[in-house]
Write a protein that holds these residues in place. Structure first.
Motif, PDB file in Angstrom:
ATOM      1  N   ARG A 194      44.557  35.253  24.523  1.00 23.34           N
ATOM      2  CA  ARG A 194      44.921  36.394  23.604  1.00 23.34           C
ATOM      3  C   ARG A 194      45.599  35.688  22.370  1.00 23.34           C
ATOM      4  NH1 ARG A 194      48.056  41.644  26.182  1.00 23.34           N
ATOM      5  NH2 ARG A 194      47.549  42.173  23.943  1.00 23.34           N
ATOM      6  N   PHE A 200      43.793  37.867  28.435  1.00 23.94           N
ATOM      7  CA  PHE A 200      43.174  39.035  29.337  1.00 23.94           C
ATOM      8  C   PHE A 200      42.359  38.534  30.381  1.00 23.94           C
ATOM      9  CE2 PHE A 200      43.259  41.417  25.137  1.00 23.94           C
ATOM     10  CZ  PHE A 200      44.295  42.212  25.658  1.00 23.94           C
ATOM     11  N   HIS A 210      42.517  50.639  39.304  1.00 21.72           N
ATOM     12  CA  HIS A 210      43.681  50.103  38.982  1.00 21.72           C
ATOM     13  C   HIS A 210      44.784  50.077  40.009  1.00 21.72           C
ATOM     14  CE1 HIS A 210      44.100  54.446  38.193  1.00 21.72           C
ATOM     15  NE2 HIS A 210      45.568  54.296  38.540  1.00 21.72           N
ATOM     16  N   HIS A 248      48.678  39.392  39.559  1.00 24.39           N
ATOM     17  CA  HIS A 248      49.288  40.515  38.834  1.00 24.39           C
ATOM     18  C   HIS A 248      50.875  40.710  38.967  1.00 24.39           C
ATOM     19  CE1 HIS A 248      49.642  44.446  36.868  1.00 24.39           C
ATOM     20  NE2 HIS A 248      50.118  45.135  38.303  1.00 24.39           N
ATOM     21  N   GLY A 252      51.633  39.626  35.711  1.00 22.83           N
ATOM     22  CA  GLY A 252      51.447  41.023  35.029  1.00 22.83           C
ATOM     23  C   GLY A 252      52.365  41.385  33.999  1.00 22.83           C
ATOM     24  N   PRO A 253      52.121  42.512  33.129  1.00 28.25           N
ATOM     25  CA  PRO A 253      53.003  42.507  31.771  1.00 28.25           C
ATOM     26  C   PRO A 253      54.365  43.154  32.219  1.00 28.25           C
ATOM     27  CG  PRO A 253      50.763  43.624  31.583  1.00 28.25           C
ATOM     28  CD  PRO A 253      50.671  43.101  33.142  1.00 28.25           C
ATOM     29  N   VAL A 260      51.788  35.698  30.352  1.00 29.92           N
ATOM     30  CA  VAL A 260      51.583  37.017  30.960  1.00 29.92           C
ATOM     31  C   VAL A 260      49.867  37.220  30.893  1.00 29.92           C
ATOM     32  CG1 VAL A 260      51.279  39.314  30.362  1.00 29.92           C
ATOM     33  CG2 VAL A 260      53.543  38.145  29.952  1.00 29.92           C
ATOM     34  N   THR A 262      47.051  40.090  31.501  1.00 32.42           N
ATOM     35  CA  THR A 262      46.628  41.511  31.840  1.00 32.42           C
ATOM     36  C   THR A 262      45.359  41.801  32.404  1.00 32.42           C
ATOM     37  OG1 THR A 262      47.850  42.101  29.758  1.00 32.42           O
ATOM     38  CG2 THR A 262      46.146  43.541  30.500  1.00 32.42           C
ATOM     39  N   GLU A 271      42.472  51.804  32.988  1.00 31.60           N
ATOM     40  CA  GLU A 271      42.725  50.624  32.336  1.00 31.60           C
ATOM     41  C   GLU A 271      42.113  50.559  30.964  1.00 31.60           C
ATOM     42  OE1 GLU A 271      43.246  47.436  36.175  1.00 31.60           O
ATOM     43  OE2 GLU A 271      41.054  47.920  35.492  1.00 31.60           O
ATOM     44  N   LEU A 275      43.803  49.997  26.912  1.00 30.63           N
ATOM     45  CA  LEU A 275      43.853  48.885  26.166  1.00 30.63           C
ATOM     46  C   LEU A 275      42.742  49.185  24.876  1.00 30.63           C
ATOM     47  CD1 LEU A 275      43.157  46.168  29.068  1.00 30.63           C
ATOM     48  CD2 LEU A 275      45.346  46.413  27.390  1.00 30.63           C
TER      49      LEU A 275
END
Length: 280
Positions: A194, A200, A210, A248, A252-253, A260, A262, A271, A275
């Protein structure tokens, strides 16, 4: 260097009835990415294509079971044009695998290179088993794309590593093919760096809901059954789901990690909705 990443839904599906009388989501998507860089555009997965919708070449069984919207505005080609680009600006397509709801848009970008694990392409061409005869549609790549094939770890050296995953193939410095076999013979997840920092990870069909990336995992019973029915390697699929859950938890976030990640799957609408408006 990646300058922007857009989240596209390239096929809305509304499963009609419950799979085998089991609980399923009322809405599913085909979550794709449009990655913009100075070198051109890269698609991650392609959903259904223009010809899929016009000819309904997914077949009566799939259409009857999954209830796709068949909306031409949802094709990747239409969304690329809506973003102000031409289809010729898409130079590369990275596919998590070649199932009919992931490879349908390839023909709309005939000049694009298509990046795929070699075992996946071989399976799609051979269609040896009944499962593979139903999941792959050769017409979706009848235009003869320029394939860029990558070897899986049991066929070559260990390759690169990424956050605990080995034998990762790199496309430039910002896009990675991460082996996650099981759903198909050559399935992969696709990591995209990102611009704002972190990654991502498009997990394709490595999982469907999810809740499966949480510890302990949860999944609607219809989706759990479907994954079992279509899997090519149960042991590998379960092992890779475990690895994604660990990733994750650690990156994960909400993990507090400096790196990080995602993670999202191809078909989970929750999900995607979280986003859909994220462009960075």
């Amino acid at each position: 260097m990646t300058s922007q990443i857009r989240h596209l839904n390239c096929a809305t599906m509304s499963p009609r009835g419950n799979l085998g009388g089991r609980i399923t989501p009322s809405r599913m998507v085909a979550h794709c990415l449009l990655v913009e860089s100075a070198d051109g555009l890269t698609l991650v997965d392609s959903g259904f294509g223009t010809a899929d919708l016009a000819e309904k070449r997914m077949g009566k069984v799939f259409i009857g079971l999954m209830g796709p919207s068949l909306d031409p505005a949802e094709t990747a080609a239409a969304q690329v044009r809506a973003a102000g680009y031409a289809v010729e600006d898409v130079t590369d397509i990275v596919v998590t695998h070649l199932d009919l709801d992931h490879a349908g848009g390839l023909g709309d970008f005939p000049a694009a290179r298509v990046h795929v694990f070699a075992d996946e392409l071989a399976a799609a061409r051979a269609r040896k088993s009944a499962k593979e005869k139903n999941r792959y549609i050769e017409a979706q790549w009848a235009h003869g794309p320029t394939w860029v094939e990558y070897e899986l770890p049991d066929r070559t050296s260990a390759g690169d590593s990424w956050l605990g995953f080995e034998s990762v193939a790199t496309i430039g410095s910002d896009v990675l093919l991460v082996p996650t076999r099981g759903h198909t013979r050559g399935h992969c997840a696709v990591a995209v760096r990102r611009p704002s920092g972190g990654w991502f990870l498009h997990a394709g069909d490595a999982y469907f809901s999810h809740g499966e990336k949480e510890i302990p995992p949860t999944c609607p019973s219809g989706l759990a059954m479907f994954q079992t029915v279509v899997q090519m390697d149960k042991k590998a699929r379960f092992a890779n789901q475990d690895r994604l859950r660990s990733l994750h938890a650690e990156h994960g976030p909400d993990s507090g990690s400096d790196e990080v990640v995602t993670i999202f799957s191809a078909h989970d609408a929750v999900e995607f909705d979280a986003l859909a408006d994220v462009t960075d």
